[in-house]
Enzyme design. Structure first.
Site, PDB file in Angstrom:
ATOM      1  CB  SER A  96      -0.900  -0.030   1.234  1.00  0.00           C
ATOM      2  OG  SER A  96      -1.501   1.235   1.402  1.00  0.00           O
TER       3      SER A  96
ATOM      4  CB  CYS B 121      -9.496  -1.203   8.806  1.00  0.00           C
ATOM      5  SG  CYS B 121      -8.452  -0.371   7.620  1.00  0.00           S
TER       6      CYS B 121
END
Lengths: 400, 379
Positions: free
Chosen positions: B198, B322
């Site tokens: 990422s 998250c």
């Protein structure tokens, strides 16, 4: 203790008799060049062997690079120790326990240094015994071992190796002169270049460019292909020939069926002129017999007439599938299938002659004078040197 | 401001932002357009892909630009599952994966796949033997993260790769979102078939990511359309994102090479200082990634501590961003079999190469005060 060396084995080169020195020196140069991002790594020659001293560098990427060098038959990670029994035993043990999936092994000692007190046969047993008594679960199998631990007792030191990594074979690039590769954007020609390099040949490339009919992307594609080929040699010069004027002229003036043959002859003429300028002794093409109209026996006979240089055709007897397989392996396939038009796909006669005759070609060609256009094309050629290091990066300077 | 939440996101590097802006301004053409301008854009995209491939020692044909870690994990898991469901419907993963893996697995279970969730030990590490024993004839995928996002524990992905290599029909996916730029991970010839990375965890911009897909692997695409990204991920390419990510990757690789010891020094300091505080228990095992330290303050609600530190402009977090808005208990710590007092009071510090010793000292002092203050009120 660790694997601190790579032992390099030469293939066919070993057969070279008196000339072997120059092959080995070239190979050493090529390895040094290839590994120049690793300044700590040293490449040393000893009699009959070459060693890469890792000096603490991670071996994996270095092995990967060596696997792209022609002239290396195989290589092995090696541990260097002194010619001393205990050290040799320890190193052999290290090699055994650090190998995966091994149940059976065999020890092969080569005693090149005859001053070493224990003879090879006896040393095999000494080491084998040491390994068996210090491990469990391993057995000796002299015929089909999972692992062969090779011990070379040389005058300067002893080297212990286990796994053997196959190399590319062939001859070191630069030992067989230079050729001019006719590089299109297709699948075949880069493979032909690769195979020529495998025989030790250095390559320069020639590409015919027809702007505005063919785009910058088509040219870039060829430069990218050349860049891939640099992985197997050093830099590759690409001569880009402006071909538009000549090509248009041919297709306007010449009978449709013969235009393609004549175009190929013009390409060969320009290639020969370039070879003369650059002192290159041969032309290499990606022709494969019977593949397309220009690659029939008659066609090649008619086209070849215009050059006296040897024309190397490494793919001549290969099937398309075999060629594709190689192009996938050397990573040119994905570049070759980029869908841009090139000069061979734009001007295509509706029905090219598959069996052109030399007499007719000469007769038609006799009706036009292209000498000046040929010279102009060579004079206006653009030369791009690909080094494989993110070529033409500078135009995106700072962005990446 | 003292920012210690780098596992959630990192501050974009100014050079990366500059690159993003310049590309957006100068190369705004669609890389798929036939005209010259499109050609320039496409060339730049190719260079970005090549640079990424070189940095990761893989082929440029193996690099897919994505929108980030979640997309990478979804593309890998669903892509393998849908492509190879006829080979088998069994997937192996661990109990401590990121939600983008766990929830994808759960969604695949609804489609008839069977998932084995392997347990971890107290250090948050999965056992190799468990992995070996879980493999069946119909196993098509193993997916294991490299570095755990809450705990920093390192999974034995290299060893699992060696195991996976022996099963030609079995694909191995590694979620390396937290490991990238901090711990080395070899991709080529390692047995790893897919690897998620990422951008915004390595000082890139959000909405950028990489999925490594070994050239032998076929994926069923999540997004069909214009055949971009080797037809695995269609849609007009995010050129500025890809280029700036290539730059972010280059910069972090330099840091990783030159400053690796810095992270370990900071980590050592933080560990020893936190260890001295009354009421603090460190959860992260000794053998862990250097940039993450997880600890618990039993009896105190983590959210309260976060807000108290926030008032001093010190930013840390509880668990994965998250999942931090869900419940108090850390599922990951629970999977490590820690007691409830610890799993419900966990905090996470995640540092970057830019973190300084002074910042950590201020943080520890402020934390100590906050704990004391809270305990006075509560006791």
């Amino acid at each position: 203790m660790e694997f601190d060396h790579l032992l390099i084995r030469y293939g066919e080169m070993a057969l070279k008799g008196k000339n072997i020195k120059q092959f080995i020196v070239k190979l050493q140069e090529n390895i040094q060049q290839k590994l120049h991002d690793y300044p700590k790594v040293k490449v040393k020659r000893t009699q009959g062997r070459m060693f890469v001293q890792l000096n603490g560098q991670d071996p994996e990427p270095i092995i990967a690079k060596c696997k792209q060098i022609f002239g290396i038959q195989s290589l092995s990670l090696a541990i260097k120790v002194e010619n001393e029994e205990q050290q040799i035993k320890d190193a052999a043990l290290y090699a055994l326990v650090n190998s995966n999936d091994v149940k059976t092994f065999k020890v092969s000692v080569k005693r090149i240094d005859k001053n070493f007190p224990i003879r090879s046969q006896q040393m095999n047993q000494v080491i084998g015994g040491h390994l068996l008594s210090n491990t469990s679960g391993y057995t000796v199998d002299v015929h089909h071992p999972d692992l062969e631990i090779k011990v070379e007792i040389r005058t300067e030191a002893t080297y212990i190796t286990s796994s053997v990594v196959p190399g590319l074979g062939g001859l070191p690039v630069g030992t067989s002169g230079k050729t001019l590769l006719m590089l299109s954007g297709g699948i075949d020609s880069p493979v032909a270049g690769y195979l020529a390099m495998k025989r030790g040949v250095e390559i320069e490339a020639i590409h015919f460019h027809s702007p505005p009919f063919t785009s910058e992307r088509a040219k870039q594609k060829v430069l990218d292909l050349a860049s891939k080929l640099t992985e197997y040699g050093n830099s590759v010069k690409v001569h880009v020939i402006p071909f538009t004027k000549l090509q248009q002229h041919i297709f306007r003036e010449m009978p449709d069926g013969y235009a393609m043959t004549i175009m190929r002859r013009m390409m060969f003429r320009i290639s020969q002129m370039l070879c003369e300028r650059e002192n290159i002794l041969s032309i290499t093409t990606g022709e494969s017999l019977g593949q397309v109209a220009s690659q029939t026996m008659e066609s090649m006979h008619a086209i070849n007439e215009v050059t006296s240089l040897p024309v190397l055709r490494p793919l001549i007897a290969m099937d398309k599938n075999d060629i594709i397989q190689i192009s996938r392996r050397i990573n040119t396939y994905d570049i070759s299938i980029r869908p841009y038009e090139d000069c061979c796909t734009i001007f295509v006669p509706k029905s090219p002659k598959t069996r052109p005759s030399r007499e007719k070609v000469n007769y038609f060609e006799g009706q036009m004078d292209v000498t000046e256009m040929l010279h102009e094309a060579v004079q206006n050629s653009e030369t791009v040197r690909m080094t494989g290091k993110l070529d033409t990066m500078q135009e995106f300077d700072g962005l990446l | 401001m003292i920012y210690l939440d780098n596992s959630a996101t990192t501050k974009p590097h100014p050079e990366v932002l500059k690159s993003f802006q310049q590309v957006s301004e100068t190369f705004f053409a669609n890389p798929s357009s036939i005209h010259q301008f499109g050609g320039e854009a496409e060339k730049l995209l190719m260079k970005a892909r090549e640079q990424v491939a070189q940095l990761l020692h893989v082929d440029s044909g193996e690099i897919i630009f994505t929108s980030g870690g979640t997309e990478g994990n979804n593309t890998a898991l669903k892509g393998i599952a849908l492509q190879h469901h006829e080979r088998g419907k069994h997937i192996i993963t661990t109990e401590i994966e990121h939600p983008s893996v766990l929830e994808t697995c759960q969604s695949l279970e609804k489609l008839g796949f069977e998932v084995t969730y392997l347990p971890v030990n107290q250090n948050g590490v999965v056992s190799i033997t468990d992995v070996k024993e879980a493999i069946r004839n119909d196993t098509i995928l193993i997916t294991v993260m490299h570095v755990n996002n809450e705990l920093g524990s390192i999974q034995p992905v290299e060893e699992i790769g060696q195991i996976a290599k022996q099963y030609p029909k079995l694909m191995f996916h590694v979620d390396d979102v937290q490991g990238l730029g901090k711990l080395p991970l070899q991709l080529a010839e390692s047995g790893i078939d897919l690897c998620t990375m990422s951008g915004h965890k390595i000082h890139g911009v959000k909405g950028t990511g990489i999925l490594y897909v070994n050239k032998h692997v076929r994926l069923f695409p999540l997004i069909h359309g214009g055949n971009q990204e080797h037809a695995v991920r269609s849609g007009t390419e995010n050129l500025a994102g890809a280029v700036s990510l290539a730059k972010a990757l280059r910069l972090i690789m330099v840091k990783q090479k030159n400053d690796a010891t810095k992270l370990y020094k900071l980590n050592k300091y933080l560990r020893s200082e936190l260890g001295k505080l009354n009421g603090v228990i460190i959860n992260t095992p000794e053998q862990a990634a250097p940039h993450i330290i997880n600890f618990s303050v039993p009896g105190l609600k983590p959210e309260v501590l976060i807000h108290m530190l926030g008032e001093q402009e010190i930013y840390i977090s509880t668990k994965s961003a998250c999942s931090s808005k869900l419940t108090d208990e850390s599922k990951i710590l629970a999977a490590c079999d820690l007691d409830k007092a610890r799993t419900t009071s966990a905090l996470r510090i995640s540092i970057s190469y830019d973190t300084t010793m002074e910042e950590l000292a201020t943080f520890v002092k402020t934390l100590d005060n906050a704990i004391k203050q809270l305990k006075e009120v509560l006791e």
